[in-house]
Scaffold this active site. Structure first.
Site, PDB file in Angstrom:
ATOM      1  CG  HIS A   1      36.736 -59.750 -41.900  1.00  0.00           C
ATOM      2  ND1 HIS A   1      36.719 -61.052 -42.342  1.00  0.00           N
ATOM      3  CD2 HIS A   1      35.501 -59.248 -42.127  1.00  0.00           C
ATOM      4  CE1 HIS A   1      35.518 -61.326 -42.834  1.00  0.00           C
ATOM      5  NE2 HIS A   1      34.761 -60.253 -42.718  1.00  0.00           N
TER       6      HIS A   1
ATOM      7  CB  CYS B   1      33.109 -62.703 -40.407  1.00  0.00           C
ATOM      8  SG  CYS B   1      31.868 -61.813 -41.375  1.00  0.00           S
TER       9      CYS B   1
ATOM     10  CD  GLU C   1      40.367 -61.818 -42.088  1.00  0.00           C
ATOM     11  OE1 GLU C   1      39.398 -61.906 -42.865  1.00  0.00           O
ATOM     12  OE2 GLU C   1      40.253 -61.858 -40.830  1.00  0.00           O
TER      13      GLU C   1
END
Length: 214
Positions: A194, A84, A196
Site C-alpha cells: 500500500h 493490493c 498510500e
C-alpha cells in the site's frame, strides 16, 4: 473533465480516501477524482485501481458496478496503477474463492503456504502478512526513481501473485518465501503493498506514477 485527471476507481472496496489524499499530496495540482462512473474512468489521463478485502467480493463488485470493461480498457491504453487487490485482479485466477481475475496478466494468485511460513531460524510467521517489509527491485523502472532498492513498504495480505512471465516482475519481497510484490508491463505498474500507507517511499512511487509517460 479537467486535463490530466487521475481517476481512482471506486468499486466499493478499499480505503479510497487514503489513496486519493496521498495522490493529491503529490499531484502538483492535477485533479484526483474518486469515481464509480465508467465514462469518467475512460476519460481520465491516468487510472488507479486500489482494493482491500477478499478477491471474490472485489470481482463481484467490479462487475456489478459496470466497471470491469472500463478497468480492462484503462489497463490497455493509459498509465495504470494497481494496488493490493488491484494488482491481484489483473491475473487470470485466484485461489481465494477460486475465482477468475481479469486475465490481463498471465498467472495465478496464491495463498501463502502454511508449511513455509517461518523465518530462517524457525520462528512462525503469521498470515496475513501485515506490516513493513522490504521490496527488492528486480529491474529498473521509472516508478522506482529515487526509491532505494530494499526500501520498506507497508503490506496487508494473505495472497500473492505468481506471474507466468518472469519478465513482468518488477519487485520481490521475502515473507517465509520470496514472492512477487511489484509487476510492470508496458503502461501497467502494480504493487501488492500500500504506497498510500508507506511514508516517503510510497509517496515517491505515487509521484513517479503521476509523471510517468509509458
Amino acid at each position: 473533465m479537467a486535463a490530466g485527471t487521475i481517476a481512482v476507481v471506486d468499486y466499493g472496496m478499499g480505503n479510497l480516501r487514503s489513496v486519493a489524499k496521498a495522490l493529491e499530496h503529490v499531484a502538483g495540482g492535477k485533479p484526483v477524482l474518486v469515481t464509480a462512473d465508467p465514462a469518467a474512468v475512460a476519460a481520465a489521463e491516468r487510472v488507479v485501481v486500489p482494493g482491500q478485502g477478499a478477491m471474490p467480493d472485489c470481482m463481484r463488485e467490479l462487475e456489478a458496478r459496470g466497471l470491469r470493461q472500463a478497468v480492462i480498457d484503462a489497463a490497455a491504453n493509459k498509465p495504470f496503477l494497481g494496488i493490493c487487490i488491484g494488482q491481484q485482479m489483473l491475473f487470470e485466477h485466484s485461489e481465494e474463492g477460486d475465482v477468475p481475475g481479469l486475465g490481463i496478466l498471465r498467472g495465478q494468485v496464491r495463498r501463502f503456504p502454511a508449511d513455509k511460513m517461518h523465518t530462517a531460524d524457525g520462528q512462525k510467521l503469521k498470515v496475513p502478512h501485515m506490516g513493513w517489509n522490504e521490496v527488492w527491485q528486480t529491474r529498473p523502472h521509472p516508478l522506482w526513481n529515487g526509491i532505494a532498492d530494499g526500501a520498506r513498504f507497508y503490506f496487508v495480505h494473505s495472497y500473492y501473485v505468481a506471474p507466468d512471465d518472469a519478465g513482468c516482475i518488477a519487485g520481490t519481497t521475502d515473507y517465509g518465501i520470496p514472492f512477487t510484490s511489484a509487476c510492470a508491463r508496458d503502461n501497467i505498474f502494480a504493487v501488492q503493498c500500500h504506497p498510500e500507507k508507506s511514508a516517503q517511499a510510497g509517496l515517491a512511487l505515487l509521484a513517479n506514477f503521476i509523471d510517468w509517460k509509458p
